[in-house]
Design a protein around this motif. Structure first.
Motif, mmCIF file in Angstrom:
data_model
loop_
_atom_site.group_PDB
_atom_site.id
_atom_site.type_symbol
_atom_site.label_atom_id
_atom_site.label_comp_id
_atom_site.label_asym_id
_atom_site.label_seq_id
_atom_site.Cartn_x
_atom_site.Cartn_y
_atom_site.Cartn_z
ATOM 1 N N VAL A 1 -3.523 29.108 -0.745
ATOM 2 C CA VAL A 1 -2.355 29.725 -1.379
ATOM 3 C C VAL A 1 -1.633 28.717 -2.275
ATOM 4 C CG1 VAL A 1 -0.092 30.758 -0.961
ATOM 5 C CG2 VAL A 1 -2.074 31.489 0.398
ATOM 6 N N ALA A 2 -1.468 27.483 -1.772
ATOM 7 C CA ALA A 2 -0.774 26.457 -2.549
ATOM 8 C C ALA A 2 -1.569 26.077 -3.803
ATOM 9 C CB ALA A 2 -0.534 25.225 -1.684
ATOM 10 N N LEU A 3 -2.871 25.961 -3.672
ATOM 11 C CA LEU A 3 -3.697 25.607 -4.828
ATOM 12 C C LEU A 3 -3.655 26.697 -5.892
ATOM 13 C CD1 LEU A 3 -6.825 24.094 -3.040
ATOM 14 C CD2 LEU A 3 -5.245 22.862 -4.539
ATOM 15 N N ARG A 4 -3.830 27.945 -5.472
ATOM 16 C CA ARG A 4 -3.783 29.040 -6.445
ATOM 17 C C ARG A 4 -2.418 29.118 -7.108
ATOM 18 N NH1 ARG A 4 -6.365 32.154 -2.406
ATOM 19 N NH2 ARG A 4 -4.410 33.286 -2.088
ATOM 20 N N GLY A 5 -1.371 28.910 -6.326
ATOM 21 C CA GLY A 5 -0.024 28.946 -6.895
ATOM 22 C C GLY A 5 0.188 27.862 -7.935
ATOM 23 N N ALA A 6 -0.310 26.646 -7.649
ATOM 24 C CA ALA A 6 -0.166 25.541 -8.604
ATOM 25 C C ALA A 6 -0.937 25.834 -9.886
ATOM 26 C CB ALA A 6 -0.649 24.243 -7.967
ATOM 27 N N LEU A 7 -2.119 26.402 -9.751
ATOM 28 C CA LEU A 7 -2.908 26.719 -10.935
ATOM 29 C C LEU A 7 -2.236 27.812 -11.767
ATOM 30 C CD1 LEU A 7 -6.515 26.684 -9.416
ATOM 31 C CD2 LEU A 7 -5.429 24.914 -10.812
ATOM 32 N N ARG B 1 -15.076 16.259 -9.326
ATOM 33 C CA ARG B 1 -14.254 15.445 -8.427
ATOM 34 C C ARG B 1 -13.824 16.259 -7.212
ATOM 35 N NH1 ARG B 1 -11.879 11.172 -11.301
ATOM 36 N NH2 ARG B 1 -13.350 10.513 -12.928
ATOM 37 N N THR B 2 -13.521 15.563 -6.123
ATOM 38 C CA THR B 2 -12.871 16.206 -4.986
ATOM 39 C C THR B 2 -11.421 16.481 -5.356
ATOM 40 O OG1 THR B 2 -12.110 14.147 -3.988
ATOM 41 C CG2 THR B 2 -14.353 14.881 -3.423
ATOM 42 N N LEU B 3 -10.700 17.201 -4.511
ATOM 43 C CA LEU B 3 -9.294 17.498 -4.792
ATOM 44 C C LEU B 3 -8.447 16.226 -4.832
ATOM 45 C CD1 LEU B 3 -8.718 20.687 -2.592
ATOM 46 C CD2 LEU B 3 -9.453 20.539 -4.981
ATOM 47 N N SER B 4 -8.922 15.165 -4.176
ATOM 48 C CA SER B 4 -8.175 13.901 -4.186
ATOM 49 C C SER B 4 -8.597 12.986 -5.329
ATOM 50 C CB SER B 4 -8.356 13.177 -2.850
ATOM 51 O OG SER B 4 -9.725 12.824 -2.659
ATOM 52 N N GLY B 5 -9.599 13.403 -6.121
ATOM 53 C CA GLY B 5 -10.003 12.633 -7.286
ATOM 54 C C GLY B 5 -11.230 11.773 -7.108
ATOM 55 N N ALA B 6 -11.815 11.768 -5.916
ATOM 56 C CA ALA B 6 -13.030 10.992 -5.693
ATOM 57 C C ALA B 6 -14.232 11.710 -6.300
ATOM 58 C CB ALA B 6 -13.243 10.786 -4.190
ATOM 59 N N PRO B 7 -15.323 11.005 -6.567
ATOM 60 C CA PRO B 7 -16.534 11.678 -7.061
ATOM 61 C C PRO B 7 -16.983 12.759 -6.083
ATOM 62 C CG PRO B 7 -16.727 9.308 -7.326
ATOM 63 C CD PRO B 7 -15.483 9.537 -6.519
ATOM 64 N N LEU C 1 -5.382 18.425 -14.124
ATOM 65 C CA LEU C 1 -5.569 19.281 -12.959
ATOM 66 C C LEU C 1 -5.550 18.484 -11.657
ATOM 67 C CD1 LEU C 1 -8.266 21.761 -14.295
ATOM 68 C CD2 LEU C 1 -5.874 22.263 -13.738
ATOM 69 N N LEU C 2 -6.094 17.285 -11.675
ATOM 70 C CA LEU C 2 -6.051 16.457 -10.469
ATOM 71 C C LEU C 2 -4.610 16.132 -10.084
ATOM 72 C CD1 LEU C 2 -9.074 14.056 -11.017
ATOM 73 C CD2 LEU C 2 -8.865 15.854 -9.275
ATOM 74 N N ARG C 3 -3.751 15.914 -11.073
ATOM 75 C CA ARG C 3 -2.337 15.674 -10.756
ATOM 76 C C ARG C 3 -1.710 16.919 -10.114
ATOM 77 N NH1 ARG C 3 -2.324 13.202 -15.906
ATOM 78 N NH2 ARG C 3 -1.378 15.049 -16.855
ATOM 79 N N GLU C 4 -2.028 18.090 -10.661
ATOM 80 C CA GLU C 4 -1.397 19.315 -10.168
ATOM 81 C C GLU C 4 -1.909 19.689 -8.781
ATOM 82 O OE1 GLU C 4 1.135 20.315 -11.625
ATOM 83 O OE2 GLU C 4 0.856 19.218 -13.493
ATOM 84 N N VAL C 5 -3.223 19.639 -8.568
ATOM 85 C CA VAL C 5 -3.748 20.027 -7.252
ATOM 86 C C VAL C 5 -3.461 18.938 -6.217
ATOM 87 C CG1 VAL C 5 -5.534 21.450 -8.315
ATOM 88 C CG2 VAL C 5 -6.103 19.129 -7.575
ATOM 89 N N GLY C 6 -3.425 17.686 -6.664
ATOM 90 C CA GLY C 6 -3.134 16.602 -5.723
ATOM 91 C C GLY C 6 -1.753 16.712 -5.118
ATOM 92 N N ALA C 7 -0.846 17.357 -5.807
ATOM 93 C CA ALA C 7 0.523 17.486 -5.303
ATOM 94 C C ALA C 7 0.623 18.503 -4.175
ATOM 95 C CB ALA C 7 1.454 17.905 -6.447
ATOM 96 N N VAL C 8 -0.390 19.373 -4.031
ATOM 97 C CA VAL C 8 -0.289 20.443 -3.022
ATOM 98 C C VAL C 8 -1.454 20.442 -2.038
ATOM 99 C CG1 VAL C 8 1.030 21.931 -4.556
ATOM 100 C CG2 VAL C 8 -1.456 22.143 -4.505
#
Length: 273
Positions: free
Chosen positions: A175-181, A234-240, A265-272
Motif C-alpha cells: 500500500v505504501a509503495l503504490r501510494g508513493a508511486l 535494483r532492490t528497493l534499497s538500491g542494491a543490485p 524512484l529509489l529515493r521515493e520507494v526507499g522512504a516507505v
C-alpha cells in the motif's frame, strides 16, 4: 552492447516459434475463453486457454530439449537433472482474458542455474515478439531495442507496477509503495500481466517498472529482456537485483529503470519500503 558469451541461437529459435504458435492460438480463441477455476484467495484464475497454450509450448520444448527441466505456470515443475531450467508462462494475463480485456502475453525463458540467459515475450494482440540473450542485447522485429531515455521525464515517469498473488490487499508495504508511486509519478500502470510491463520498458515506451514480491515464473524472462536493453535492476534499497525464480518471494522486489529515473524512484520507494 557488445556480444559476449554463447548465443543460444537454437534455443532462441525454438522459444520464439513456440511463443508465437501459442500466441496464435490465444488470439484466435480469445473471445471464447472459459474460466476453469479460481486458484487461490487472491482471485487469480485459470482459463482453458492457459492449458491449451501451455500444451503447445511444453510440447515444443520437450521435443527439442528432452533433458531440460521445465517450470511452467500451470503444470508446475517438470524435473530433470542438469542446470538448465525453462520458465514458461503460457498466458500472462489470465485475469484480463477472463473479463475480455485484450492485455496478455506469452513468456518463455531459459536459466542456467538461477541466472536467466534467454527471454522471449510475445504479444498476441499486436503479433510482436521481443527476445534477448544474455550478453547479446534485446531485439524485436525492427532490430535492437534502444531502451528508455536516461533522463528524468517531466512531469514524472510512467511506471508499471506488479505484486505477487500472495500479497494481501492490505499489505502495509504494498500500500505504501503504490501510494508513493501514485503521488510522485505521472502514471502508474497496473497491467496484471507483468511481461507486458517488461516489454514496454525494454522498448522505451514506459520509464520504469516497480515490483513487490513478484511472481517467479515470468520475472527472469522479462527482467533479462529489459536488462539487455540497458535497464538497470535494483532492490528497493538500491542494491543490485538478481531476478530469480526459486525460493520465497521476499527476494523478488525490485525497481527497474535507467539514469535519473532510477535514482528518483529509489529515493521515493526507499522512504516507505
Amino acid at each position: 552492447m557488445p556480444s559476449s558469451g554463447p548465443d543460444f541461437d537454437r534455443e532462441r529459435r525454438v522459444a520464439v516459434a513456440a511463443a508465437e504458435e501459442a500466441g496464435g492460438l490465444l488470439r484466435r480463441r480469445f473471445g471464447a475463453a472459459h474460466c476453469l477455476r479460481t486458484k487461490d484467495e487472491s482471485g487469480d484464475v485459470q482459463v482453458d486457454l492457459d492449458l491449451a497454450a501451455e500444451k503447445l509450448v511444453l510440447s515444443r520444448i520437450r521435443r527439442h530439449f528432452p533433458d531440460d527441466r521445465i517450470l511452467s505456470e500451470e503444470a508446475g515443475l517438470l524435473d530433470a537433472p542438469g542446470e538448465r531450467t525453462w520458465l514458461v508462462d503460457p498466458l500472462d494475463g489470465s485475469n484480463n482474458v477472463a473479463i475480455g480485456l485484450p492485455a496478455y502475453a506469452v513468456g518463455i525463458g531459459l536459466c542456467l542455474g538461477a541466472a536467466p540467459v534467454l527471454g522471449v515475450v510475445h504479444e498476441p494482440v499486436t503479433g510482436l515478439t521481443w527476445h534477448a540473450v544474455r550478453g547479446h542485447g534485446a531485439h524485436g522485429s525492427a532490430g535492437t531495442l534502444p531502451g528508455p531515455a536516461p533522463g528524468l521525464p517531466r512531469p514524472g515517469p510512467v511506471v508499471a507496477w506488479t505484486q505477487g498473488y500472495a500479497v494481501r490487499r492490505g499489505d502495509v508495504t504494498a500500500v505504501a509503495l503504490r501510494g508513493a508511486l501514485e503521488l510522485h509519478c505521472r502514471r502508474v500502470l497496473q497491467l496484471w500481466a507483468p511481461l507486458l510491463g517488461w516489454s514496454l520498458l525494454a522498448r522505451g515506451t514506459i520509464d520504469a517498472f516497480v515490483g513487490y514480491r513478484a511472481e517467479g515464473v515470468d520475472l527472469p524472462t522479462g527482467a533479462l529482456l529489459a536488462a539487455e536493453a540497458g535497464v538497470e535492476l535494483r532492490t528497493l534499497s538500491g542494491a543490485p537485483f538478481t531476478p530469480g525464480f526459486a525460493g520465497d518471494d521476499s527476494g523478488r522486489s525490485f525497481v527497474a529503470a535507467r539514469g535519473e529515473t532510477l535514482a528518483y524512484l529509489l529515493r521515493e520507494v526507499g522512504a516507505v519500503a
